[in-house]
Design a protein around this motif. Structure first.
Motif, short mmCIF file in Angstrom:
data_model
loop_
_atom_site.label_atom_id
_atom_site.label_comp_id
_atom_site.label_asym_id
_atom_site.label_seq_id
_atom_site.Cartn_x
_atom_site.Cartn_y
_atom_site.Cartn_z
N ALA A 94 42.15 44.51 42.49
CA ALA A 94 42.51 43.09 42.46
C ALA A 94 43.35 42.76 41.24
CB ALA A 94 41.25 42.24 42.46
N LEU A 153 36.94 36.00 38.26
CA LEU A 153 38.37 35.80 38.06
C LEU A 153 38.78 36.15 36.63
CD1 LEU A 153 41.01 34.94 39.37
CD2 LEU A 153 40.46 32.57 38.74
N ILE A 180 43.79 35.49 43.49
CA ILE A 180 43.99 36.92 43.29
C ILE A 180 44.68 37.48 44.54
CG2 ILE A 180 41.97 37.20 41.80
CD1 ILE A 180 40.60 38.59 44.24
N GLN A 212 42.68 43.80 35.03
CA GLN A 212 43.45 44.12 36.24
C GLN A 212 44.35 45.32 36.07
OE1 GLN A 212 46.13 40.89 37.32
NE2 GLN A 212 46.37 40.33 35.19
N GLU A 214 40.64 35.42 46.81
CA GLU A 214 41.85 35.83 47.51
C GLU A 214 42.27 34.77 48.54
OE1 GLU A 214 43.87 39.71 49.62
OE2 GLU A 214 41.68 39.58 49.60
N VAL A 216 38.82 39.90 36.33
CA VAL A 216 40.01 40.46 36.97
C VAL A 216 41.21 40.27 36.05
CG1 VAL A 216 41.62 40.25 38.91
CG2 VAL A 216 39.15 40.19 39.33
N VAL A 257 45.44 39.11 39.40
CA VAL A 257 45.55 37.66 39.46
C VAL A 257 46.96 37.25 39.88
CG1 VAL A 257 43.72 37.21 37.79
CG2 VAL A 257 46.08 37.41 37.01
N THR A 258 47.05 36.04 40.39
CA THR A 258 48.33 35.46 40.80
C THR A 258 48.71 34.37 39.80
OG1 THR A 258 47.31 33.72 42.12
CG2 THR A 258 47.74 35.84 43.23
#
Length: 94
Positions: free
Chosen positions: A64, A19, A57, A26, A52, A22, A66-67
């Motif tokens: 990918a 993570l 993500i 990203q 996910e 990413v 991140v959110t």
């Protein structure tokens, strides 16, 4: 008895490492993550699937990303880890 906990912590550590990578690179794909982290592609693929499905993500056509949920998790990560350490430390014999 504690082997399962050790395995779970090791797996969580890998997911967090993926993570972070990413977030730092990203959008990024499986092959690039595998090379960057020196982790086999099948393990990267599994971590991405877990991340996910947990909402940390999301996939894009470029790789990918991140959110906001991941950003929120990073904000509290140290406190959450400290709490886990506190709980585990209480288990130790005097």
């Amino acid at each position: 008895m504690l082997e399962k906990i050790q395995e779970d912590i090791s797996l969580a550590s890998r997911h967090i490492e993926v993570l972070r990578a990413v977030a730092d690179h990203q959008p990024i794909g499986i092959i690039k993550l595998s090379e960057l982290l020196n982790v086999p592609q099948h393990r990267i693929r599994y971590s991405l699937r877990v991340l996910e499905s947990s909402g940390y993500i999301r996939a894009s056509s470029a790789g990918a990303i991140v959110t906001p949920k991941a950003e929120e998790m990073f904000m509290h990560l140290n406190e959450d880890i400290d709490e886990i350490i506190r709980i585990v430390s209480m288990m130790k014999q005097p």
